[in-house]
Design a protein around this motif. Structure first.
Motif, PDB file in Angstrom:
ATOM      1  N   ARG A 153      13.962  17.138  22.352  1.00  0.00           N
ATOM      2  CA  ARG A 153      12.920  17.999  22.960  1.00  0.00           C
ATOM      3  C   ARG A 153      13.158  18.254  24.350  1.00  0.00           C
ATOM      4  NH1 ARG A 153      10.784  14.760  19.381  1.00  0.00           N
ATOM      5  NH2 ARG A 153       9.569  15.403  17.587  1.00  0.00           N
ATOM      6  N   ARG A 154      14.173  18.800  24.693  1.00  0.00           N
ATOM      7  CA  ARG A 154      14.669  19.322  26.221  1.00  0.00           C
ATOM      8  C   ARG A 154      13.666  20.152  26.713  1.00  0.00           C
ATOM      9  NH1 ARG A 154      19.989  18.714  24.183  1.00  0.00           N
ATOM     10  NH2 ARG A 154      20.095  20.926  23.789  1.00  0.00           N
ATOM     11  N   LYS A 155      13.345  21.337  26.050  1.00  0.00           N
ATOM     12  CA  LYS A 155      12.559  22.433  26.569  1.00  0.00           C
ATOM     13  C   LYS A 155      11.139  22.008  26.917  1.00  0.00           C
ATOM     14  CE  LYS A 155      14.968  26.250  24.341  1.00  0.00           C
ATOM     15  NZ  LYS A 155      14.617  27.303  23.297  1.00  0.00           N
ATOM     16  N   VAL A 175       9.064   9.056  31.912  1.00  0.00           N
ATOM     17  CA  VAL A 175      10.304   9.819  32.306  1.00  0.00           C
ATOM     18  C   VAL A 175      10.376  11.100  32.739  1.00  0.00           C
ATOM     19  CG1 VAL A 175      12.853  10.447  31.091  1.00  0.00           C
ATOM     20  CG2 VAL A 175      11.553   8.057  30.755  1.00  0.00           C
ATOM     21  N   ASN A 176       9.519  11.776  31.855  1.00  0.00           N
ATOM     22  CA  ASN A 176       9.034  13.428  32.273  1.00  0.00           C
ATOM     23  C   ASN A 176       8.538  13.384  33.570  1.00  0.00           C
ATOM     24  OD1 ASN A 176      10.029  14.142  29.869  1.00  0.00           O
ATOM     25  ND2 ASN A 176       8.124  14.249  28.833  1.00  0.00           N
ATOM     26  N   GLY A 177       7.722  12.300  33.933  1.00  0.00           N
ATOM     27  CA  GLY A 177       7.064  12.347  35.279  1.00  0.00           C
ATOM     28  C   GLY A 177       8.183  12.158  36.271  1.00  0.00           C
ATOM     29  N   LEU A 178       8.944  11.386  36.050  1.00  0.00           N
ATOM     30  CA  LEU A 178      10.132  10.982  37.035  1.00  0.00           C
ATOM     31  C   LEU A 178      10.897  12.022  37.363  1.00  0.00           C
ATOM     32  CD1 LEU A 178      10.850   7.142  36.180  1.00  0.00           C
ATOM     33  CD2 LEU A 178       9.601   8.011  38.112  1.00  0.00           C
ATOM     34  N   MET A 179      11.365  12.851  36.202  1.00  0.00           N
ATOM     35  CA  MET A 179      12.036  13.892  36.167  1.00  0.00           C
ATOM     36  C   MET A 179      11.350  15.020  37.278  1.00  0.00           C
ATOM     37  SD  MET A 179      13.637  14.321  32.401  1.00  0.00           S
ATOM     38  CE  MET A 179      14.155  16.275  32.475  1.00  0.00           C
ATOM     39  N   SER A 221       8.487  20.467  35.094  1.00  0.00           N
ATOM     40  CA  SER A 221       8.505  21.531  36.081  1.00  0.00           C
ATOM     41  C   SER A 221       6.982  21.700  36.777  1.00  0.00           C
ATOM     42  CB  SER A 221       8.962  22.808  35.408  1.00  0.00           C
ATOM     43  OG  SER A 221      10.252  22.948  34.941  1.00  0.00           O
ATOM     44  N   GLY A 222       6.061  21.430  35.743  1.00  0.00           N
ATOM     45  CA  GLY A 222       4.624  21.772  36.209  1.00  0.00           C
ATOM     46  C   GLY A 222       4.493  20.464  37.235  1.00  0.00           C
ATOM     47  N   LEU A 246       0.203  19.082  27.089  1.00  0.00           N
ATOM     48  CA  LEU A 246       1.386  19.246  26.321  1.00  0.00           C
ATOM     49  C   LEU A 246       2.065  18.144  25.412  1.00  0.00           C
ATOM     50  CD1 LEU A 246       3.405  21.572  28.968  1.00  0.00           C
ATOM     51  CD2 LEU A 246       2.534  22.157  26.960  1.00  0.00           C
ATOM     52  N   THR A 247       1.720  16.909  26.382  1.00  0.00           N
ATOM     53  CA  THR A 247       2.166  15.646  25.632  1.00  0.00           C
ATOM     54  C   THR A 247       1.163  15.385  24.464  1.00  0.00           C
ATOM     55  OG1 THR A 247       2.914  14.878  27.842  1.00  0.00           O
ATOM     56  CG2 THR A 247       2.574  13.226  26.023  1.00  0.00           C
TER      57      THR A 247
END
Length: 479
Positions: free
Chosen positions: A13-15, A375-379, A22-23, A340-341
């Motif tokens: 689910r890269r996108k 992980v999304n947040g850290l990215m 990004s947000g 989104l999550t």
């Protein structure tokens, strides 16, 4: 198993992960840029204030403002009548800035107050020098009037005076009398000696001077030359360069000499105060005002309120609009990440139902969702820090020039330099300051904390949704 599944799901689910990251990155980058710009503006204001009262000064004490209409008379300049038309005449007046002085004993009284680490007095002067020459005119007789007929009388010759006049040059400069025995406090500390030397402690009543570099260049002065004040020649022992755009005074001389030329024996215009504890400045201010009557105490915070111009406007925007905008964007980013999550969880109902049917507990499913969101947040944090640092670097590289105008308010202005003191309206002083955007370690750590918080917020939304799923209901749904 946890990390294997986590890596596989993020890759699949890269996108979606990129959108969430990004947000969060946008909000974090905006916070970094606004914080760094605000920090730069705060440093710019500190630099402006230091140009007035020097490093280490927490407050100044001046005489309380005089009542309206009690000002001093305007300066008068008198010239002697001379027969020689070519003779140059010169006179000057030495005036105390603000026309308000305190007794030198006030310095000792201030130093004895609780919370005061050090106190030193200074005398701020303005010297107005007028020099030039008069030139006599020539009387031209009217020839036609000189041929008067008989009976018209002989009267005075008729004609007019031609030529003549006066040509005078007015030179005004500021002088600051500094206590040479305590040179670590006061306006001179905002300048660095670039040629020659500073005062010696033994030169309390010596005819020596330190001249500001800009004024020395304008008047072609140098070390070992002299500058004249009220008929007294002072040998220049050093040239100072102001740390900011403008110096506190054009010429610095020992305090006793300043008191002599101004006819203000045992008088000072300003007492510069350093507090023992920067957290107790307001307490020290209140104590001085209570125990020493007839004085006005001004702190750096008070003077900062008088700063106007583009620096003040930009600072207000950064502290109000900028911060609220960054908070709004950050909150929106958190909400979007959470939604989104949660939406992603709803699309993975069958997946989570199958995992529960295979023996996964609700807590394990929730931890898996929170882990992915974290992980999304850290990215997003890494990306936001990179963008924020780039934005701060761009501001520093461009270094936009902001103007700061001080002294627009009356009263006992802070500092003994161009701001003046006492009850008169202080003269305006405009400085140009280059804006920078320094990024501190605290800002970076704040960005990391926001990234983690964003991931936890998003994970909380999704985890709550996942924990409510029942295996039987999930398996009945088909994607």
């Amino acid at each position: 198993m946890f990390f294997t599944y986590l890596r596989r799901e993020l890759r699949r689910r890269r996108k979606a992960a990129l959108v969430v990251a990004s947000g969060l990155a946008l909000g974090i980058a905006l916070v970094i840029i606004v914080s760094s710009v605000s920090s730069g503006m705060s440093k710019a204001q500190d630099k402006v204030l230091e140009s007035l009262y020097g490093l280490g000064t927490d407050m100044t004490v001046t005489k309380a403002a005089a009542a309206q209409g009690s000002g001093t008379e305007r300066p008068r300049f008198e010239f002697d009548a001379k027969d020689d038309d070519e003779a140059t005449q010169s006179t000057d007046r030495v005036m105390v800035q603000g026309f308000q002085t305190l007794a030198s004993s006030t310095v000792t009284k201030v130093g004895e107050q609780d919370g005061v680490a050090d106190a030193v007095g200074g005398l701020s002067l303005t010297v107005m020098k007028v020099d030039g020459q008069f030139q006599r005119g020539e009387f031209k007789q009217d020839e036609s009037a000189g041929q008067a007929g008989p009976g018209q009388g002989g009267g005075r010759p008729q004609g007019e005076v031609q030529g003549g006049g006066a040509s005078f040059d007015v030179n005004s400069f500021t002088v600051y009398g500094t206590d040479v025995t305590q040179q670590d406090l006061g306006p001179l500390t905002s300048s660095a000696i670039t040629e020659g030397r500073t005062f010696k402690a033994a030169e309390t009543d010596a005819e020596v001077a330190v001249v500001d570099a800009a004024y020395a260049k304008e008047k072609e002065l140098a070390v070992d030359k002299t500058v004249t004040i009220s008929g007294t020649e002072y040998t220049i022992v050093g040239i100072s360069t102001a740390d900011s755009a403008d110096a506190a005074a054009n010429v610095y001389i020992p305090l006793k000499q300043a008191q002599t030329v101004a006819d203000s024996e045992d008088k000072v215009t300003t007492v510069y105060v350093k507090a023992a504890d920067s957290q107790q400045i307001d307490t020290v201010k209140a104590a001085i005002q209570k125990n020493i009557s007839g004085t006005t105490v001004t702190t750096s915070a008070d003077l900062a309120d008088t700063v106007s111009g583009s620096l003040s406007t930009a600072s207000d925007l950064a502290s109000s609009v900028g911060k609220w905008l960054s908070v709004a964007v950050l909150v929106a980013a958190f909400l979007v990440a959470g939604l989104l999550t949660s939406s992603a969880v709803s699309r993975r109902v069958r997946e989570f139902g199958t995992l529960k049917a295979l023996g996964w507990k609700s807590g394990r499913v929730t931890r898996q969702v929170i882990g992915e969101a974290l992980v999304n947040g850290l990215m997003g944090g890494v990306l936001g820090i990179a963008v924020g640092l780039a934005g701060a670097y761009a501001v520093t590289a461009v270094s936009p020039t902001l103007t700061a105008q001080l002294g627009s308010s009356g009263g006992g202005g802070m500092g003994g330099g161009p701001m003046g003191g006492g009850g008169r309206q202080a003269a305006a002083k405009t400085l140009d300051i280059a804006l920078t955007a320094p990024v501190s370690l605290t800002t970076i750590l704040t960005a990391v904390a926001l990234a983690v918080a964003g991931g936890l917020v998003a994970g909380a939304f999704g985890g709550w949704r996942a924990s409510r799923l029942r295996p039987a209901d999930a398996l009945r749904r088909v994607e």
